[in-house]
Design an enzyme around this catalytic site. Structure first.
Site, mmCIF file in Angstrom:
data_model
loop_
_atom_site.group_PDB
_atom_site.id
_atom_site.type_symbol
_atom_site.label_atom_id
_atom_site.label_comp_id
_atom_site.label_asym_id
_atom_site.label_seq_id
_atom_site.Cartn_x
_atom_site.Cartn_y
_atom_site.Cartn_z
ATOM 1 N N ASN A 103 39.742 20.258 26.922
ATOM 2 C CA ASN A 103 38.907 19.564 27.906
ATOM 3 C C ASN A 103 39.305 18.107 28.001
ATOM 4 O OD1 ASN A 103 37.254 21.759 28.620
ATOM 5 N ND2 ASN A 103 36.051 21.479 26.737
ATOM 6 N N CYS A 104 38.991 17.526 29.156
ATOM 7 C CA CYS A 104 39.192 16.110 29.368
ATOM 8 C C CYS A 104 38.460 15.364 28.240
ATOM 9 C CB CYS A 104 38.608 15.724 30.720
ATOM 10 S SG CYS A 104 38.697 13.992 31.090
ATOM 11 N N PRO A 105 39.033 14.363 27.621
ATOM 12 C CA PRO A 105 40.272 13.635 27.942
ATOM 13 C C PRO A 105 41.475 14.125 27.145
ATOM 14 C CG PRO A 105 39.103 12.428 26.255
ATOM 15 C CD PRO A 105 38.317 13.704 26.504
#
Lengths: 83, 407
Positions: A15-17
Site C-alpha cells: 500500500n501507499c507509500p
C-alpha cells in the site's frame, strides 16, 4: 512496450507509500544510467511516481504502463538513475 | 489515566461533525498535487495545505521514512503549522497519513490521521432525520464529500427511496434496521454528476424503478435506456403508508426532471432549486433550448406555498447545511436569500434566461459518460466508477461572487 531495465522491484500488494518509499531505496543501489522496473498494484502509485520524479534528484521516470495479470492491474514504472 | 482530549484516528464521521460544528481544523494533505486539486478537502472551519509526501521524503533526505518526514516538516512547514489547534494528516487511503501523523507527533504537534483517507471520506454517507415522529419517518441521506442528497420517505413499514446514490448499503441498512419494505425507487432525473444507485437498489429490493421517460434517452447520444423502468408522469401520486407523494414535472436541468411534493408540506426539488443556488440548464448540451423550460419550471415552484420546506438534490458547500447538518429551508426563506431566485423574481423571462446562460460553470466532460452509465449504455468497474465521480458535483449555476460580476 519494450523498455530495457536492469533490475525489478516487486511492490505488488504494497500500500501507499511503500511502493515509492522502497523503490526510492532500490534506486539508490543502482549504478548511474541503470533502470529499475517497479511493479505495483496500488493504482495511486501512477500519479505519485510522476509527481515524485519531478522533484527527486537524479531520477527520471522513463515510462509507465499497465499490465493485466488475470484481471488484476499491475502498474509498472520504469525509473532511471541519472547521476 | 485522564480523559483523552484529542483524537488521533479520525473517522469520516468525526471529520463531518467537526465541520458541522464549524470548529477550526488544520489539514495537512499529503496527496499528489493533481489529486488534491481535483478532489480537495474543504469545508467549514478547515484550513488545508497540500504537501505531497514524496516531496517531504526528498526534502527530508534521510534513509528512514519517518526521519525524513520529521526533518522535512521541521525545516519546511514549521511556520505554516498551528501549534494550538489539531492538525489532521490526510492522504488517499489513510496509510501515508498515519506516518505523517507520527512525524507530527514526534515534533510535538497535536496530530491526527483521517482513517481510510480521501477514499473513505468520498464514500462516506450521513443520515439525518428530517421528521421521525408519528406516522412519518423522513430521512435525508447525504454524501457530504460530493454534495449529493437522497431521501427515504417511510410510513407504516413501507418506504420510497428518492435519488439513491451509487452505494446502496445506507438505504438497505436503514430499511433493515427499521423493518421497512422498500416499495418504490424514484430517480428525480438522469443524473450527470454521479452514478445512480436506483436500478441496483430496485433490483436488490424487488421494488420498481421509476424514471421520467424523457430522461431514459441520453440527450447527446440520443440512445434509449437499456433497462426496464416505470415511466413517471406529471401529477402521478405515490402512496406510502398514510402519506402521499405527488409528482411535479419540472423540465429544465433535464427534460424529464421531476419534483415530489410530500403532504403539501415538503417539496423534494431534485436539481431545480438548491439552498444557495439553482440547477444549471446545460448538462444535456442544449442550454439555449432548455433554459426557457427551466425558467418556467422554477416559476412554477415559486408558486407553491411559501411555508413548504424545500429539500434539494445537491449542495455546493457544507456551509449550506444547518448546525445539525441538514439541508433544508422554507420556500419563502429561499425566495429572499437565494440569489438566483431573487433574480428570477425581478427579471423577465428573457432577462432570466440571459442570466442563466451567462452563469454556466465549466462543463465537466465526464458528465456525458456518467449519463451514459445512468442510461445503461455503459457499466464501469468500481475503480472507474469512483474516478468518474471524483470531487464535488457541479450541478448548480455559478454564483455571482465566483463569476466576479456585480449583478
Amino acid at each position: 512496450m519494450s523498455v530495457t531495465f536492469d533490475k525489478v522491484f516487486d511492490a505488488r500488494g504494497m500500500n501507499c507509500p511503500m511502493p515509492l518509499v522502497n523503490a526510492r531505496k532500490e534506486i539508490g543501489k543502482l549504478d548511474t544510467g541503470q533502470v529499475l522496473k517497479v511493479m505495483a498494484t496500488d493504482r495511486g502509485s501512477v500519479a505519485d511516481f510522476q509527481g515524485w520524479a519531478k522533484v527527486a534528484k537524479n531520477v527520471e521516470l522513463v515510462a509507465q504502463e499497465t499490465e493485466n495479470a488475470d484481471g488484476t492491474s499491475i502498474y509498472v514504472h520504469y525509473v532511471k538513475r541519472t547521476a | 489515566m485522564g480523559q483523552l482530549t484529542t483524537q488521533v484516528a479520525w473517522t469520516s464521521g468525526d471529520l463531518l461533525r467537526q465541520m458541522q460544528r464549524r470548529q477550526n481544523l488544520f489539514v495537512l494533505d499529503v496527496r499528489n498535487r493533481d489529486e488534491s486539486e481535483r478532489f480537495p478537502l474543504e469545508g467549514p472551519g478547515l484550513t488545508a495545505i497540500n504537501v505531497p509526501y514524496f516531496e517531504m521524503l526528498e526534502s527530508g533526505g534521510k534513509d528512514d521514512m519517518i526521519d525524513s518526514l520529521v526533518a522535512s516538516i521541521d525545516r519546511d512547514l514549521r511556520r505554516e503549522l498551528p501549534e494550538d489547534s489539531p492538525i489532521l494528516a490526510v492522504c488517499a487511503k489513510g496509510n501515508t497519513s498515519e506516518f505523517v501523523m507520527q512525524a507530527l507527533t514526534r515534533l510535538g504537534y497535536n496530530a491526527g490521521t483521517l482513517q481510510g483517507g480521501m477514499k473513505a471520506w468520498g464514500d462516506y454517507y450521513d443520515t439525518q432525520a428530517i421528521v421521525d415522529a408519528g406516522s412519518l419517518s423522513f430521512f435525508q441521506i447525504s454524501r457530504p464529500a460530493r454534495g449529493c442528497l437522497s431521501y427515504i420517505i417511510a410510513s407504516d413499514l413501507e418506504a420510497i427511496v428518492v435519488d439513491p446514490l451509487r452505494h446502496i448499503h445506507p438505504y438497505l441498512d436503514l430499511a433493515r434496521s427499521r423493518g421497512l419494505k422498500i416499495s418504490a425507487v424514484i430517480d428525480t432525473h438522469s443524473h450527470a454528476d454521479h452514478i445512480s444507485g436506483g436500478r441496483a437498489l430496485a433490483a436488490a429490493t424487488d421494488a420498481a424503478y421509476h424514471l421520467h421517460p424523457y430522461d431514459a434517452i441520453h440527450p447527446m447520444d440520443m440512445l434509449p435506456a437499456t433497462f426496464l423502468y416505470e415511466p413517471l408522469r406529471d401529477h402521478q401520486i405515490f402512496k406510502v403508508g398514510q402519506h402521499e407523494l405527488r409528482v411535479l414535472h419540472l423540465p429544465g436541468h433535464t427534460l424529464g426532471l421531476i419534483g415530489l411534493i410530500l403532504d403539501d408540506q415538503y417539496v423534494l426539488t431534485g436539481d431545480s432549486i438548491f439552498i444557495r443556488s439553482i440547477a444549471r440548464p446545460d448538462l444535456g448540451g442544449k442550454a439555449e433550448a432548455w433554459a426557457p423550460l427551466h425558467t418556467h419550471s422554477l416559476r412554477k415552484l415559486l408558486e407553491l406555498p411559501g411555508s413548504m420546506t424545500v429539500l434539494p438534490g445537491h449542495f455546493s458547500t457544507l456551509e449550506e447545511g444547518d448546525s445539525s447538518g441538514q439541508f433544508q429551508a422554507t420556500l419563502s426563506d429561499l425566495k429572499q436569500k437565494n440569489e438566483s431566485l431573487a433574480i428570477l423574481q425581478r427579471e423577465s423571462d428573457a432577462g432570466f434566461i440571459e442570466y442563466l446562460l451567462g452563469s454556466l460553470p465549466k462543463f465537466m466532460p465526464q458528465y456525458v459518460e456518467i449519463k451514459r452509465v445512468n442510461t445503461g449504455l455503459a457499466a464501469p468497474a468500481e475503480d472507474d466508477a469512483a474516478t468518474l465521480e471524483l470531487g464535488k458535483n457541479v450541478c448548480g449555476l455559478a454564483q455571482s461572487a465566483a463569476l466576479g460580476d456585480s449583478r
